[in-house]
Design an enzyme around this catalytic site. Structure first.
Site, mmCIF file in Angstrom:
data_model
loop_
_atom_site.group_PDB
_atom_site.id
_atom_site.type_symbol
_atom_site.label_atom_id
_atom_site.label_comp_id
_atom_site.label_asym_id
_atom_site.label_seq_id
_atom_site.Cartn_x
_atom_site.Cartn_y
_atom_site.Cartn_z
ATOM 1 N N GLU A 1 0.859 -1.181 0.000
ATOM 2 C CA GLU A 1 0.000 0.000 0.000
ATOM 3 C C GLU A 1 0.891 1.224 0.000
ATOM 4 O O GLU A 1 1.952 1.233 0.636
ATOM 5 C CB GLU A 1 -0.909 0.027 1.230
ATOM 6 C CG GLU A 1 -1.789 1.278 1.287
ATOM 7 C CD GLU A 1 -2.745 1.287 2.476
ATOM 8 O OE1 GLU A 1 -3.557 2.220 2.568
ATOM 9 O OE2 GLU A 1 -2.688 0.358 3.293
ATOM 10 N N CYS B 1 -6.291 1.505 2.836
ATOM 11 C CA CYS B 1 -7.172 2.655 2.997
ATOM 12 C C CYS B 1 -7.123 3.622 1.829
ATOM 13 O O CYS B 1 -8.050 4.409 1.657
ATOM 14 C CB CYS B 1 -6.837 3.375 4.293
ATOM 15 S SG CYS B 1 -7.393 2.488 5.771
ATOM 16 N N ASN C 1 -12.425 -3.028 0.848
ATOM 17 C CA ASN C 1 -11.412 -3.133 1.897
ATOM 18 C C ASN C 1 -11.960 -2.582 3.207
ATOM 19 O O ASN C 1 -12.171 -1.390 3.344
ATOM 20 C CB ASN C 1 -10.163 -2.329 1.506
ATOM 21 C CG ASN C 1 -9.155 -2.233 2.642
ATOM 22 O OD1 ASN C 1 -8.480 -3.206 2.952
ATOM 23 N ND2 ASN C 1 -9.051 -1.059 3.247
ATOM 24 N N GLU C 2 -12.275 -3.471 4.144
ATOM 25 C CA GLU C 2 -12.640 -3.098 5.518
ATOM 26 C C GLU C 2 -13.895 -2.230 5.637
ATOM 27 O O GLU C 2 -14.034 -1.491 6.607
ATOM 28 C CB GLU C 2 -11.470 -2.381 6.205
ATOM 29 C CG GLU C 2 -10.270 -3.251 6.452
ATOM 30 C CD GLU C 2 -9.215 -2.552 7.311
ATOM 31 O OE1 GLU C 2 -9.457 -1.411 7.731
ATOM 32 O OE2 GLU C 2 -8.178 -3.157 7.565
#
Length: 846
Positions: free
Chosen positions: A65, A273, A404-405
């Site tokens: 990331e 994120c 993602n999450e």
């Protein structure tokens, strides 16, 4: 209870209670760092004639990331910082379009300014540098212009190596303008000089190669206009020719080599994120949002046409390292590409969703187009683009992560639309769902059920926990259904880069391999961090402008990834009996941003005798506070009256108390949370507490504190009502605690500590070796009897690799050796705090 980090919150650490390993006797022993004294050797029995689950070739991989300045100034080899003058205060308050640039007037004069007008390079690359040279200086390097400081201390320049300089430029001078390009030290000592002739008042790319005469770790790149006239510059670049694998627009060699040495089975990218945070708008002139969700189509094609974006972690990202480069990176490592795409709901505390169906449809189509870009042939729109960009063969994409999450009300409906579209258009693609940032709890359970019902192929789990969590949860996946989705452990780490952290992770990896029929992919996270700009720690590797520093975690990952094997060999580990050390300690009462009243505290021993009792009809002399909060006896109760103070714990009793029952009555009077009842209190940093109404009264959690760091042990949705009196009872027996709320069993905590020795055995089909993997987390040399049943012969010579602590205690270092006592039955003594892989080869039969 609210615990806010200094960086954007994206992880919540929780604990899943350990199961038990069938056919193995697991004894209780001290946690990591403790010393066990067994009365007999442990025994590992390898059932060589039996077949265990196959291990996926992509079992271990890497998650990259763009966090910790990982791309620009990191793995992306560009040496110029802010090469297109697009840095902006919206990315970081300290940024300006001239960040990392200084103005030079070397004999000449004029003005230098960053401009955004109709003369820009293109609609995606808006800012450019305008130099109005009004007088010319004398000399080969004279003129007016700019100098770039690079990243960290400066540009790493090595003597006699070649560096490609490029710039997009135009000039109003009919005769053309000459640029003097210099590599130099911070003091201005010239290391290399070249000239570029700019012709015409339309944008064109100019290139030249420079080779410094000496080396420096703090190089500077200067570009000055010689003569007079207006010259416009953009995309000022300096690239080492010696990139990893020799790729243009490629990767920093030393850093990429360390990553490639892991031999990853997959590359998950680009986040994290940064994927699902920001605005859903595209980069459209003249108005646009600086912080946008990651949109892959912006990151392919010529780099000068890729827009800038605000990175979620607080800086600018140029997209010079984009999807073309990610796919090429995976291909060069022999790794499966695993892209993560946004699904219309942001995460990581960003709390946005696609504003309308049209926007959602665009993102769904982008996802389908991504698969076509990766795998399509020349007859497809996006496959043709890939071919035109220089990669005729498909990238062999076979799986994709949707989201993602995320955990918002809209998520399930949006995810389902993405899922259905991908399944219909590309039925051969494996779809990866996720369970959010929790390793257990109501959100995890809800998303697990949703993924199972939807029919995803894999589910991406994330958790960042204390080392003790990993030691005690080795059997997490033993109890997972074998008839549902498979697990992709996409992000995990044990909150530190010390050897004990790495050993805890190694112990956990033996459980991942043992459950290879369930766990198909796993990756430590994050991967890399710039020493000068780190937002998240721990990380597997750290770097600056010249060096790369690996960690004990890296060494563990490398050992497992280079010796995974192709199948699990069934084995059992028999541990010696040891005494159970019970949960022991004082009792405590606390609050967090809440006023509460306690009454009728009583502690009863296992034989029914009273150890302690306080109805607060007298003084509070039996209680010792930590100096926080405002405690007093009011109306026959013990009241903490502050609604702002945090962790106001008061304690009573004896640190040696064990096997007891604690009961009390508690009432929330005012504030944002509930109340906390503690047991097993050793000191201010070591205890258990039942946090009722924590996290702004959104849930209730049992937390375990070890040396100040807390781990969630058990979590439920229970909230606390103001003004209502609750009966609380905690029955502590050995290493377990039963918790009752209003005389109803709320939950059971089992904190039985695992044995300090962990093992798994795998088979390597290529070499024929049986690999016995043992993690010894104790401080003692530990002999283990190893028996191999069902094998005709085992050679007497075995290759051994051991990770043991370095002399300074800061790292783990690999050492290779030969063990000449192997066979179908032998004893091996494992070093303290070590990871050891023993490769048993078949014997000659003689």
């Amino acid at each position: 209870m609210s615990h806010k980090a200094s960086t954007p919150a994206r992880k919540v650490c929780t604990m899943v209670l350990a199961g038990s390993l069938a056919a193995a006797v697991l004894a209780v022993a001290p946690a990591i760092g403790a010393s066990a004294e067994p009365t007999e050797n442990r025994t590992i029995t390898v059932n060589a004639a039996q077949s265990g689950p196959a291990i996926d070739p992509a079992m271990y991989g890497i998650f990259y990331e763009d966090i910790n300045q990982g791309a620009d100034g990191g793995i992306y080899a560009e040496l110029v910082q802010n090469r297109s003058f697009e840095f902006n205060s919206a990315d970081n308050r300290a940024y300006t379009p001239m960040t990392a640039w200084e103005t030079l007037r070397r004999g000449g004069d004029g003005t230098v300014a960053v401009v955004d007008d109709d003369n820009r390079l293109n609609g995606n690359n808006r800012n450019y540098l305008r130099i109005d040279a009004t007088s010319a200086g004398a000399g080969s390097g004279a003129g007016v212009g700019v100098r770039n400081s690079g990243w960290n201390a400066g540009q790493k320049l090595e003597a006699r190596k070649k560096y490609d300089y490029s710039v997009w430029a135009r000039t109003t001078n009919p005769a053309g303008s000459t640029l003097a390009v210099t590599l130099e030290t911070p003091e201005g000592t010239r290391l290399a000089l070249a000239t570029v002739k700019v012709k015409g008042d339309s944008w064109a790319k100019y290139t030249v190669t420079l080779s410094p005469k000496s080396s420096t770790a703090a190089g500077r790149l200067a570009t000055v206009v010689q003569g007079t006239g207006t010259v416009r510059l953009d995309m000022v670049s300096l690239f080492p020719q010696d990139t990893w694998n020799g790729r243009d627009n490629g990767l920093r060699k030393d850093l990429a080599e360390k990553i490639a040495a892991l031999k990853p089975g997959f590359l998950r990218f680009p986040g994290g994120c940064i994927v699902n945070t920001g605005n859903y708008d595209s980069y459209s002139a003249p108005n646009y949002t600086r912080a946008r969700t990651y949109q892959w189509k912006e990151t392919i094609g010529p780099v000068e046409q890729r827009p800038a974006n605000r990175n979620f972690w607080g800086y600018n990202q140029s997209y010079g390292l984009g999807y073309m480069e990610y796919f090429q990176w995976a291909e060069d490592m022999g790794a499966i590409p695993v892209p993560v795409v946004p699904v219309g709901v942001t995460g990581c505390g960003d709390n946005k969703q696609a504003p309308d169906q049209a926007t959602l449809d665009r993102y769904i189509q982008d996802t389908l187009d991504l698969i076509e870009f990766a795998n399509g042939d020349a007859s497809t729109t996006w496959g043709a683009k890939r071919i035109a960009y220089g990669h005729p063969e498909p990238y062999k994409l076979d799986r994709i992560s949707l989201g993602n999450e995320e955990y918002k009300p809209e998520f399930k409906a949006y995810f389902t639309q993405f899922y259905n579209a991908v399944r219909k258009a590309h039925p051969g693609i494996k779809i990866i769902g996720n369970t959010g940032p929790f390793s257990q709890g109501p959100e995890f359970d809800d998303l697990s059920a949703f993924n199972a019902t939807t029919g995803v192929d894999l589910v991406d789990e994330h958790y960042y926990n204390e080392p003790s969590w990993f030691l005690n949860n080795n059997h997490r996946y033993d109890s997972y259904s074998r008839d549902s989705y498979k697990v992709f452990l996409g992000e995990y780490a044990s909150k530190g880069n010390k050897p004990d952290n790495a050993l805890a992770e190694a112990s956990y990896m033996t459980g991942l391999e043992r459950n290879a029929d369930v766990v198909k992919m796993a990756s430590y996270a994050p991967l890399i961090a710039n020493e000068a700009n780190t937002q998240w720690s721990p990380d597997m590797m750290f770097f600056d402008g010249t060096t790369v520093r690996t960690t004990p975690n890296y060494e563990v990952q490398k050992l497992f990834m280079n010796n995974t094997g192709t199948a699990v060999v069934p084995s059992t580990q028999l541990n010696p009996a040891s005494m159970v050390v019970p949960i022991a300690g004082k009792v405590g009462l606390s609050t967090w941003a809440t006023s509460a009243k306690y009454d009728d505290v009583k502690v009863t021993a296992a034989d029914g005798s009273t150890l302690f009792s306080d109805d607060f009809s007298g003084t509070a002399a039996a209680w010792t506070g930590n100096g926080t909060g405002s405690w007093s006896i009011q109306d026959g109760g013990y009241v903490q009256s502050s609604t702002t103070a945090q962790n106001t714990m008061v304690t009573a009793g004896n640190a040696a108390w064990n096997n007891y029952t604690l009961s009390t009555k508690a009432t929330k009077l005012a504030g944002s949370e509930g109340f906390l009842v503690a047991f097993g209190v050793k000191d201010t940093g070591n205890y258990y507490w039942w946090n009722l109404g924590g996290w702004n009264n959104s849930k209730s959690v049992v937390e375990k504190a070890v040396n100040g760091g807390k781990t969630n042990v058990l979590e439920k949705n229970t909230v606390i009502q103001t003004g209502r009196e609750y009966d609380i009872r905690i029955e502590v027996t050995g290493r377990t605690a039963k918790l009752y709320l209003d005389n109803v069993l709320w939950g059971t905590v089992d904190d039985t500590q695992a044995d300090p020795v962990y093992s798994v055995v795998t088979k390597d089909a290529a070499s024929g070796d049986t690999i016995v993997k043992v993690v010894n987390t104790s401080t003692d040399k530990t002999p283990v009897d190893i028996k191999v049943d069902g094998a005709a012969t085992i050679g007497s010579t075995a290759a051994v690799t051991t990770l043991a602590q370095t002399a300074d205690g800061l790292n783990l270092a690999p050492a290779s050796s030969t063990f000449n006592g192997a066979g179908t039955a032998f004893t091996y003594t494992f070093e303290p705090k070590s990871v050891t892989f023993i490769r048993l080869a078949a014997g000659s039969g003689k």
